[in-house]
Scaffold this active site. Structure first.
Site, mmCIF file in Angstrom:
data_model
loop_
_atom_site.group_PDB
_atom_site.id
_atom_site.type_symbol
_atom_site.label_atom_id
_atom_site.label_comp_id
_atom_site.label_asym_id
_atom_site.label_seq_id
_atom_site.Cartn_x
_atom_site.Cartn_y
_atom_site.Cartn_z
ATOM 1 N N ASP A 1 -11.115 3.076 3.967
ATOM 2 C CA ASP A 1 -11.543 1.378 3.804
ATOM 3 C C ASP A 1 -13.309 1.567 3.948
ATOM 4 O O ASP A 1 -12.921 0.027 3.424
ATOM 5 C CB ASP A 1 -11.156 1.015 5.002
ATOM 6 C CG ASP A 1 -10.258 -0.473 5.143
ATOM 7 O OD1 ASP A 1 -9.826 -0.615 4.222
ATOM 8 O OD2 ASP A 1 -9.062 -1.062 6.169
ATOM 9 N N GLN B 1 -4.767 -1.236 9.601
ATOM 10 C CA GLN B 1 -4.979 -2.571 8.941
ATOM 11 C C GLN B 1 -5.299 -3.589 9.859
ATOM 12 O O GLN B 1 -4.854 -3.821 10.913
ATOM 13 C CB GLN B 1 -3.220 -2.552 9.067
ATOM 14 C CG GLN B 1 -3.049 -4.306 7.889
ATOM 15 C CD GLN B 1 -3.580 -4.409 6.510
ATOM 16 O OE1 GLN B 1 -3.507 -3.571 5.686
ATOM 17 N NE2 GLN B 1 -4.350 -5.349 6.526
ATOM 18 N N LYS C 1 1.069 -1.689 -0.165
ATOM 19 C CA LYS C 1 -0.579 -0.721 0.079
ATOM 20 C C LYS C 1 1.269 1.261 0.037
ATOM 21 O O LYS C 1 0.543 1.905 -0.749
ATOM 22 C CB LYS C 1 -1.134 -0.028 1.229
ATOM 23 C CG LYS C 1 -2.481 -1.265 1.336
ATOM 24 C CD LYS C 1 -2.227 -0.897 2.450
ATOM 25 C CE LYS C 1 -3.881 -2.322 1.587
ATOM 26 N NZ LYS C 1 -4.557 -2.975 3.414
#
Lengths: 304, 304
Positions: free
Chosen positions: A122, A99, A55
């Site tokens: 997200d 995460q 990422k």
């Protein structure tokens, strides 16, 4: 019967990243706006470490501002919440990704809820789930967003098509269903309790498999000409028995690809289908969040 | 063929209101908690005035605290937002309902968003839509909540049944689909763009019609033995031509009742089916909100 068209997610994702790179350059020169993504990793999970590194790399390659916070596995929930709050208030950061999974002593829901919904790239915050549900502009979870981009590129006009989503997770199945509904599909959500799953799938003009069970969807579950989107990424033993015995593995989807490809009109391969779209859509969401926060129009080719 | 069992929403709603009354009494004596509902009406819409009066009456009949604010049609958005804010901060008020529609100069979305989600007994706030979507405790819109109560009372075990919801409004169709999914149904959402709507409906073990089109769902759209929930309340000319010519009307649902009743296993009549459940569920939501805010368990028989 003709073989299905292969939906090249890897290629589409590369094109999307290129468009994002150009958009970032344009935002920088025209609006002095540099989209910034902060990724937070708690602990040492090896798979998570790889995702987080990828990422960060792709964010920088797109010319965006990238920050990675690597915290010790013993980090307390309070410390993590303080960091989230600091990122919420940091004007150089437009997207925050914590995460998952988090260590067991941390309440993931509490952490996700603490992220400013406007920076929730997200798309897991209840405010974004709600906005998506009622049809307001939202940040949409990356995997279903990527599936939808591939579908719109493949089908052009989805209106009136019958879409069947197998799987009802908050991360894929449910938001996927919402996006398909917004695109005027008739939408069926099937899952582990569904009776006659094969029969339900056979009605699908568009079939999205997101269950995490290797090759569960068989060729004779698929209507001739249907578009099949396979979200599954399952690691199974290698085909060669000796290699399998030596611990070698391969990646398969939730769909039995060889069978499905001889029936479907178009299908995403695994790997190289939906998978590469996820990080590209994370970058797209970060650009979207940055544009919204700055009141700048989203450059073309980035959103749905 | 046997006639369908008639699902007596009027009777069920009366029973629910009685349970709510008993629960309110118990909360008062055991926890010194009196659930309070504030209803806000802006302007003079005659139908809205009747709804608001009924809501106030039923709230008081259940022994709850009831406040009605009647504001002039010229009330500004700022004034209305100030009132909402005052109610948000009023500890005697656990539920706030702003009657829709609002006058054209007021942004309804801005007003609904200003209501504390914990007091949003209409369940229209994006936070409640999001919480429902991801499976967290939410305040659920009253009409689909009422439909779900009737369904659970009729069917007992919904798991694995195929439910088809016709209509995708934020107020009924979408939350109804979420509730059915939570109950482990396979759920299809159909709408005006759906191809072969009759065929889709014929697959339904549970058919929920929420489209607002008089008698659109015909008898031969219904699978034998299906449970039919008719959310529609449509005013049409009276059957008798002379009466119709004189302006007399009657109420029909979205389902052609006479045809459907000879095929379905169970069906809600219109009127007397879903309609009476809506206000009863508003009271139930207010008790739910009061219990959650006080950290008191919800008495039995009030929620799903």
């Amino acid at each position: 019967m003709a073989e299905a068209r292969i939906i090249d997610g890897k290629g589409f994702a590369a094109g999307l990243r290129a468009r994002i790179g150009a958009a970032v350059e344009q935002l920088r020169t025209t609006h002095a706006l540099v989209p910034g993504l902060a990724v937070v990793l708690v602990g040492e999970d090896p798979a998570s470490a790889i995702y987080v590194r990828n990422k960060g790399e792709q964010t920088r390659e797109a010319g965006m501002h990238s920050v990675t916070h690597r915290l010790d596995a013993s980090t307390s929930q309070d410390e993590l919440l303080r960091l989230v709050n600091q990122l919420n208030n940091d004007p150089s950061i437009h997207g925050i990704l914590v995460q998952l999974p988090l260590p067991g002593h941390i309440d993931a829901q509490a952490v996700l809820s603490a992220i400013d919904p406007a920076k929730d790239v997200d798309g897991f915050h209840v405010v974004n789930a709600g906005r998506l549900s009622v049809g307001l502009p939202a940040l949409v979870p990356c995997t279903p967003l990527g599936c939808m981009m591939l579908l719109k590129d493949t089908v052009k006009d989805l209106r009136g098509m019958h879409a069947v989503v197998v799987g009802r997770s908050n991360i894929v199945g449910k938001p996927m269903a919402q996006l398909l509904l917004q695109a005027d599909c008739t939408v069926t959500i099937a899952h582990s309790r569904t009776r006659d799953l094969a029969g339900i799938c056979r009605e699908a003009d568009i079939l999205v498999a997101a269950v995490g069970r290797p090759e569960m969807v068989k060729g004779d579950w698929i209507k001739e000409g249907a578009v099949v989107i396979d979200v599954g990424i399952n690691r199974v033993p290698a085909r060669d028995p000796a290699a399998a015995a030596a611990g070698k593995t391969r990646i398969v989807g939730d769909v039995c690809y060889a069978e499905a490809a001889s029936v479907a009109g178009a299908i995403t391969p695994v790997p190289g289908g939906v998978g590469p779209m996820t990080i590209a859509c994370l970058l797209a969401n970060t650009v979207t969040a940055a544009c919204r926060s700055a009141g700048v129009p989203l450059p073309a080719g980035i959103g749905l």
